[in-house]
Design an enzyme around this catalytic site. Structure first.
Site, PDB file in Angstrom:
ATOM      1  N   LYS A 179       0.841  -1.197   0.000  1.00 34.31           N
ATOM      2  CA  LYS A 179       0.000   0.000   0.000  1.00 34.31           C
ATOM      3  C   LYS A 179       0.879   1.250   0.000  1.00 34.31           C
ATOM      4  O   LYS A 179       0.698   2.155  -0.789  1.00 34.31           O
ATOM      5  CB  LYS A 179      -0.926  -0.020   1.218  1.00 34.31           C
ATOM      6  CG  LYS A 179      -1.827   1.199   1.278  1.00 34.31           C
ATOM      7  CD  LYS A 179      -2.728   1.198   2.490  1.00 34.31           C
ATOM      8  CE  LYS A 179      -3.452   2.529   2.581  1.00 34.31           C
ATOM      9  NZ  LYS A 179      -4.243   2.671   3.802  1.00 34.31           N
ATOM     10  N   GLU A 185      10.978  -4.412   3.991  1.00 37.22           N
ATOM     11  CA  GLU A 185      11.095  -5.827   3.600  1.00 37.22           C
ATOM     12  C   GLU A 185      10.697  -6.008   2.139  1.00 37.22           C
ATOM     13  O   GLU A 185      11.370  -6.692   1.359  1.00 37.22           O
ATOM     14  CB  GLU A 185      10.175  -6.715   4.473  1.00 37.22           C
ATOM     15  CG  GLU A 185      10.564  -6.814   5.928  1.00 37.22           C
ATOM     16  CD  GLU A 185       9.865  -5.767   6.790  1.00 37.22           C
ATOM     17  OE1 GLU A 185       9.559  -4.655   6.277  1.00 37.22           O
ATOM     18  OE2 GLU A 185       9.638  -6.042   7.983  1.00 37.22           O
ATOM     19  N   GLY A 240      -4.489  -1.659   4.953  1.00 37.65           N
ATOM     20  CA  GLY A 240      -3.707  -2.780   4.419  1.00 37.65           C
ATOM     21  C   GLY A 240      -4.312  -4.127   4.783  1.00 37.65           C
ATOM     22  O   GLY A 240      -4.420  -5.024   3.947  1.00 37.65           O
ATOM     23  N   ARG A 241      -4.741  -4.278   6.035  1.00 33.86           N
ATOM     24  CA  ARG A 241      -5.259  -5.590   6.464  1.00 33.86           C
ATOM     25  C   ARG A 241      -6.671  -5.854   5.938  1.00 33.86           C
ATOM     26  O   ARG A 241      -7.234  -6.917   6.171  1.00 33.86           O
ATOM     27  CB  ARG A 241      -5.187  -5.711   7.987  1.00 33.86           C
ATOM     28  CG  ARG A 241      -5.873  -4.598   8.755  1.00 33.86           C
ATOM     29  CD  ARG A 241      -5.504  -4.614  10.230  1.00 33.86           C
ATOM     30  NE  ARG A 241      -5.995  -3.437  10.941  1.00 33.86           N
ATOM     31  CZ  ARG A 241      -5.352  -2.287  11.033  1.00 33.86           C
ATOM     32  NH1 ARG A 241      -4.184  -2.141  10.440  1.00 33.86           N
ATOM     33  NH2 ARG A 241      -5.864  -1.269  11.707  1.00 33.86           N
ATOM     34  N   GLU A 326      -3.960  -5.991  15.102  1.00 30.05           N
ATOM     35  CA  GLU A 326      -3.489  -4.702  14.571  1.00 30.05           C
ATOM     36  C   GLU A 326      -4.633  -3.687  14.594  1.00 30.05           C
ATOM     37  O   GLU A 326      -4.409  -2.490  14.780  1.00 30.05           O
ATOM     38  CB  GLU A 326      -2.935  -4.867  13.142  1.00 30.05           C
ATOM     39  CG  GLU A 326      -2.165  -3.648  12.665  1.00 30.05           C
ATOM     40  CD  GLU A 326      -1.320  -3.904  11.430  1.00 30.05           C
ATOM     41  OE1 GLU A 326      -0.127  -4.204  11.554  1.00 30.05           O
ATOM     42  OE2 GLU A 326      -1.870  -3.796  10.323  1.00 30.05           O
ATOM     43  N   HIS A 356      -4.099 -31.841  19.220  1.00 28.90           N
ATOM     44  CA  HIS A 356      -2.928 -32.609  19.638  1.00 28.90           C
ATOM     45  C   HIS A 356      -1.771 -31.690  19.999  1.00 28.90           C
ATOM     46  O   HIS A 356      -0.629 -32.114  20.074  1.00 28.90           O
ATOM     47  CB  HIS A 356      -2.526 -33.586  18.523  1.00 28.90           C
ATOM     48  CG  HIS A 356      -3.647 -34.517  18.172  1.00 28.90           C
ATOM     49  ND1 HIS A 356      -3.861 -35.690  18.856  1.00 28.90           N
ATOM     50  CD2 HIS A 356      -4.649 -34.413  17.266  1.00 28.90           C
ATOM     51  CE1 HIS A 356      -4.933 -36.287  18.356  1.00 28.90           C
ATOM     52  NE2 HIS A 356      -5.434 -35.527  17.397  1.00 28.90           N
ATOM     53  N   LYS A 468      10.115   0.095  13.870  1.00 30.16           N
ATOM     54  CA  LYS A 468      10.728   0.282  12.536  1.00 30.16           C
ATOM     55  C   LYS A 468      11.714   1.439  12.574  1.00 30.16           C
ATOM     56  O   LYS A 468      12.777   1.381  11.956  1.00 30.16           O
ATOM     57  CB  LYS A 468       9.652   0.594  11.496  1.00 30.16           C
ATOM     58  CG  LYS A 468       8.694  -0.523  11.203  1.00 30.16           C
ATOM     59  CD  LYS A 468       7.779  -0.099  10.052  1.00 30.16           C
ATOM     60  CE  LYS A 468       6.527  -0.927   9.981  1.00 30.16           C
ATOM     61  NZ  LYS A 468       5.531  -0.379   9.071  1.00 30.16           N
TER      62      LYS A 468
HETATM   63  O1  F6P Z   1       3.847  -2.870   9.726  1.00 29.86           O
HETATM   64  C1  F6P Z   1       2.489  -2.964   9.637  1.00 29.86           C
HETATM   65  C2  F6P Z   1       1.966  -2.633   8.276  1.00 29.86           C
HETATM   66  O2  F6P Z   1       1.930  -1.269   8.098  1.00 29.86           O
HETATM   67  C3  F6P Z   1       0.593  -3.256   8.070  1.00 29.86           C
HETATM   68  O3  F6P Z   1      -0.420  -2.470   8.543  1.00 29.86           O
HETATM   69  C4  F6P Z   1       0.566  -3.492   6.598  1.00 29.86           C
HETATM   70  O4  F6P Z   1      -0.378  -4.455   6.248  1.00 29.86           O
HETATM   71  C5  F6P Z   1       1.995  -3.943   6.361  1.00 29.86           C
HETATM   72  O5  F6P Z   1       2.779  -3.165   7.243  1.00 29.86           O
HETATM   73  C6  F6P Z   1       2.483  -3.756   4.955  1.00 29.86           C
HETATM   74  O6  F6P Z   1       2.363  -2.433   4.537  1.00 29.86           O
HETATM   75  P1  F6P Z   1       2.442  -2.051   3.014  1.00 29.86           P
HETATM   76  O7  F6P Z   1       1.307  -2.701   2.307  1.00 29.86           O
HETATM   77  O8  F6P Z   1       2.349  -0.556   2.973  1.00 29.86           O
HETATM   78  O9  F6P Z   1       3.765  -2.530   2.479  1.00 29.86           O
END
Ligand code: F6P
Length: 509
Positions: A179, A185, A240-241, A326, A356, A468
């Site tokens: 987003k 990452e 995002g979620r 979140e 289990h 972060k």
């Molecule tokens: O670190 C949390 C977050 O901001 C989430 O809310 C989001 O889903 C994820 O990182 C990834 O964010 P993006 O889609 O901006 O890369």
């Protein structure tokens, strides 16, 4: 099934009309919650005091319910197959949403000869499509195009190494999903995969052809080198979620066809219509939310579990963890005041495997951990062995719920089951794209309801940012190999000592 008088357990629970609810053919049975008619009355009054009906109306109307970020939370528009206009500041968002649907459909027809798709994204840009790809893999009637769908989230190169060892660079497509398009990452993994394409002999124009982006930050994707026609937008009014319904869900359409993706949206849309138009007393997301609130108030629960008795839904609890924790893992309410309740810890995995593992604690541990048992009525196939296995799966699910609720007396304290362990039973008619969409939307709307009941803004996540920020100077200190790292504004004495330890040992080499 749910109203049969013979099915009521003899303990203090009873099967009453108050306990059986349904929406979009999904049945919710709350009989083992131990909530009586008077309790329900109180709970619905609490919902009314929290102005829940108004909140639901505001959410679908595009009001800025995400106050801290001054935005609407309109993921419901992404699955609004009715195309009825949805306005943000006087502008209907549906034409842009529909345009992306058309582009997704066109892309499904264009990808011929693709063997591998690498979907790069993390958190909300990962869990939803990963869950859906797994969940729908063996659904009768869904034709898979058989591409290898790889999900690359972790910065740990163990994940990319595993994927790149399998993928064929000359017939791979890469979808970078973020987003913000600033997530470290994702950016690092995207660069590494682009380099892998180059190192594998792909020409720059082949690489440009292979790279796609899904983002709300078009300019950053352009700067990365993604061509305009390969960028699929979504918008800041989609958290995002809550984004699997946008082009973030591209893998679903690409692998299983656009019609399957549409079925997925249709199930969610149907659940939205139920949530929006049904009185609180019959409203499934609201009832589910109230069962949790009840257990928080009665039993001070700090954790609950979601156990799908469907192996295909093994990723569901992971998706749910981000959704719930979140969204609602917060200590202050929408006005900055301390909250009485917020999201409990949520965890889970597929049953019967989970039995289990950690069910011992559910039955005899000192804590009360409510459970959502999620089962599917129909087996995945009518092969006799599939039917027999499915029956055993269902009997395990029912047996666990009953044992947890009723408990068992014994002369040896070690053998006593205390009982009164609450659970919901959620029954899907079958597992397909439609009911998967409906299930996810049910939990999304439940999370929003809980936010409203607790007076929490469910649509921001400021708590994930600080770590972060701290990672940057720490990474710099590790990169320097310094052995005299001093504590500073962003690095305390303990972390400084840990960096020195790492710098003088493993990372030095
Ligand atoms: O670190 C949390 C977050 O901001 C989430 O809310 C989001 O889903 C994820 O990182 C990834 O964010 P993006 O889609 O901006 O890369």
């Amino acid at each position: 099934m749910l109203s049969s008088p013979n099915s009521a357990p003899s303990h203090s629970y009873s099967q009453t009309p108050n306990n059986a609810h349904s929406a979009v053919n999904i049945v919710l049975d709350t009989a083992y919650q131990g909530i009586d008619a008077a309790d329900w009355k109180t709970l619905f009054n609490q919902a009314r005091s929290a102005k829940l009906a108004q909140f639901i109306e505001d959410m679908f109307a595009g009001k800025h319910i995400n106050k801290s970020e001054d935005r609407p939370a309109l993921h419901s528009a992404l699955r609004n197959l009715s195309k009825i206009p949805v306005f943000i500041q006087g502008q209907d968002v549906m034409p842009a949403v529909v345009d992306v649907w058309h582009r997704i459909e066109a892309l499904c027809n264009q990808w011929v000869g693709v063997t591998d798709v690498i979907h790069i994204g993390i958190g909300g840009s990962d869990f939803g499509p990963r869950l859906a790809i797994e969940a729908l893999a063996h659904v009768p009637g869904i034709h898979s195009r058989g591409m290898r769908m790889h999900f690359l989230a972790n910065i740990d190169t163990a994940e990319s190494a595993r994927i790149l060892a399998k993928a064929n660079p000359h017939s791979t497509r890469v979808i970078i999903v973020s987003k913000s398009f600033t997530t470290l990452e994702t950016a690092m993994n995207a660069k590494a995969v682009a380099k892998w394409l180059l190192d594998s002999g792909c020409t720059p124009s082949q690489i440009t052809n292979s790279l796609f982006a899904v983002t709300a930050n078009i300019s950053a994707a352009t700067t990365f080198g993604i061509s305009q026609e390969h960028i699929y937008p979504f918008w800041d009014w989609v958290g995002g979620r809550y984004s699997v319904w946008s082009a973030v869900g591209l893998p679903i359409a690409l692998q299983y066809g656009f019609d399957t993706f549409k079925d997925f949206l249709a199930g969610a849309h149907a659940m939205d219509l139920h949530f929006k138009n049904t009185p609180l007393e019959q409203n499934l997301p609201v009832i589910m939310a109230l069962t949790l609130l009840y257990q928080q108030e009665q039993n001070d629960v700090k954790a609950y579990a979601a156990i799908p008795y469907a192996d295909a839904l093994d990723w569901f609890p992971k998706w749910l963890q981000q959704l719930d924790m979140e969204s609602n893992g917060k200590s202050v309410d929408r006005d900055g005041k301390p909250v009485k309740h917020s999201s409990p810890v949520v965890f889970g995995s597929a049953g019967s495997n989970a039995q289990h593992s950690y069910f011992q604690l559910f039955h005899q541990g000192p804590e009360i951990i409510p459970i959502d048992f999620i089962a599917v009525r129909e087996p995945m196939s009518d092969r006799p062995e599939a039917v027999a296995h499915h029956r055993i799966l269902l009997s395990n699910c029912l047996a666990q719920a009953q044992a947890l609720a009723n408990g068992k007396e014994a002369s040896n304290p070690n053998d006593v089951y205390p009982g009164k362990r609450p659970s919901n039973l959620l029954l899907l008619p079958e597992l397909n794209a439609f009911y998967l969409g409906a299930l996810l939307a049910l939990y999304e709307n439940r999370a929003a309801t809980l936010g409203a009941l607790w007076n929490i803004n469910s649509f921001d996540q400021p708590g994930v940012e600080y770590g972060k920020v701290l990672a940057k100077p720490i990474e710099k200190a590790l990169a320097s190999h310094a052995q005299d790292v001093q504590a500073s504004e962003h690095i305390d004495v303990i972390t400084a000592a840990r960096i020195i330890f790492l710098n003088t040992t493993a990372l030095k080499k």
